[in-house]
Design a protein around this motif. Sequence first.
Motif, PDB file in Angstrom:
ATOM      1  N   ASP A   1       3.313  40.990 -14.488  1.00 34.37           N
ATOM      2  CA  ASP A   1       4.604  41.754 -14.438  1.00 34.37           C
ATOM      3  C   ASP A   1       4.759  42.073 -15.792  1.00 34.37           C
ATOM      4  O   ASP A   1       3.988  42.062 -16.964  1.00 34.37           O
ATOM      5  CB  ASP A   1       5.605  40.382 -14.031  1.00 34.37           C
ATOM      6  CG  ASP A   1       7.220  40.835 -13.423  1.00 34.37           C
ATOM      7  OD1 ASP A   1       7.497  42.082 -13.617  1.00 34.37           O
ATOM      8  OD2 ASP A   1       7.710  39.904 -13.109  1.00 34.37           O
TER       9      ASP A   1
ATOM     10  N   ARG B   1      12.503  38.102 -18.417  1.00 35.42           N
ATOM     11  CA  ARG B   1      12.053  39.247 -17.518  1.00 35.42           C
ATOM     12  C   ARG B   1      13.655  39.638 -16.811  1.00 35.42           C
ATOM     13  O   ARG B   1      14.197  38.867 -16.626  1.00 35.42           O
ATOM     14  CB  ARG B   1      11.463  38.769 -16.308  1.00 35.42           C
ATOM     15  CG  ARG B   1       9.925  38.396 -16.683  1.00 35.42           C
ATOM     16  CD  ARG B   1       9.062  38.145 -15.628  1.00 35.42           C
ATOM     17  NE  ARG B   1       9.213  36.704 -15.240  1.00 35.42           N
ATOM     18  CZ  ARG B   1       8.559  36.141 -14.032  1.00 35.42           C
ATOM     19  NH1 ARG B   1       7.766  37.107 -13.387  1.00 35.42           N
ATOM     20  NH2 ARG B   1       8.725  35.059 -13.568  1.00 35.42           N
ATOM     21  N   ALA B   2      13.929  41.106 -16.929  1.00 32.23           N
ATOM     22  CA  ALA B   2      15.182  41.526 -16.597  1.00 32.23           C
ATOM     23  C   ALA B   2      15.571  41.100 -15.139  1.00 32.23           C
ATOM     24  O   ALA B   2      16.651  40.893 -14.792  1.00 32.23           O
ATOM     25  CB  ALA B   2      15.099  42.960 -16.553  1.00 32.23           C
ATOM     26  N   HIS B   3      14.503  40.820 -14.363  1.00 28.51           N
ATOM     27  CA  HIS B   3      14.790  40.602 -12.746  1.00 28.51           C
ATOM     28  C   HIS B   3      14.793  39.180 -12.354  1.00 28.51           C
ATOM     29  O   HIS B   3      14.994  38.985 -11.239  1.00 28.51           O
ATOM     30  CB  HIS B   3      13.784  41.743 -11.944  1.00 28.51           C
ATOM     31  CG  HIS B   3      12.585  41.364 -12.286  1.00 28.51           C
ATOM     32  ND1 HIS B   3      11.654  41.659 -13.429  1.00 28.51           N
ATOM     33  CD2 HIS B   3      11.350  40.392 -11.501  1.00 28.51           C
ATOM     34  CE1 HIS B   3      10.512  41.276 -13.369  1.00 28.51           C
ATOM     35  NE2 HIS B   3      10.521  40.719 -12.223  1.00 28.51           N
ATOM     36  N   VAL B   4      14.385  38.354 -13.191  1.00 28.47           N
ATOM     37  CA  VAL B   4      14.272  36.854 -13.086  1.00 28.47           C
ATOM     38  C   VAL B   4      15.662  36.232 -13.750  1.00 28.47           C
ATOM     39  O   VAL B   4      15.567  36.262 -15.112  1.00 28.47           O
ATOM     40  CB  VAL B   4      12.835  36.406 -13.391  1.00 28.47           C
ATOM     41  CG1 VAL B   4      12.823  35.021 -13.255  1.00 28.47           C
ATOM     42  CG2 VAL B   4      12.008  37.229 -12.813  1.00 28.47           C
TER      43      VAL B   4
END
Length: 254
Positions: free
Chosen positions: A46, A173-176
């Motif tokens: 990631d 992490r931007a999406h977590v």
Amino acid sequence: MTSTSIPAPILDALALADASWRPILLKGLEAVAAADPAYLPALAADRYLPTGQRLFAAFALPLEQVKYVLVGEGPYPRAESATGVCFMDGAVASLWSEAGLSKPVNRATSLRNFMKMLLVADGQLRLDDTSGAALAPVAARARGNGTIQTLAQLQANLTRHGFLLLNAALVFRAHVPPVQDARAWLPFLEVVLGALAERTAPTLVLWGKIAEQLKRLPAAARLPQVQSEHPYNLSFIGNGAMQALFGPMRLLRA
């Protein structure tokens, strides 16, 4: 679990840690892999912060020198700011400007409030007035009275006092959600705190609700603790426990 189950990019990041820490950090990674075998491979594939193999940069301080473990939430959500060291914003160089604190410090809310807390504890600011107008004469004096000028100097002073500057979540992490990554690193932090409890028994300084998760770890119960709201809250400036802890250290003195 063995180190062969840990992705090579994660293992390579151990190079920035002091040699005294590497066996312990490896054991911590093995604990993460045992708790959730999918987590580290997914992380390695990631995009996350900090970049530049700085995942374990906080562990540059040799284990035997650790007197405090300061735990924040997670890395700054900006690549230039995330250094792998708790609340040390890589985008900040100078601490001061003619108007008070520098623009990069004011942008880094946690750092700004930490600086104001130190100035209040040192008697240079009144708690009821930490405005830019009140900071301007403080900044003017700071350029000639033996005050530190850069964030690197502030970090060096913290290190000199034995601070291990950690985040509850070692990655952003931007999406977590940060709390999700923080939960995944709890087995790692249990190993780290356990090693410290056996050696230097440092004081655990917990900032904010995500860092507060560490209180559930058995190793944390073996360490003295002090906690506060996260410094991105304005109320942190007037937190008496933080003033009592940091004030006597005179961290703003060169």
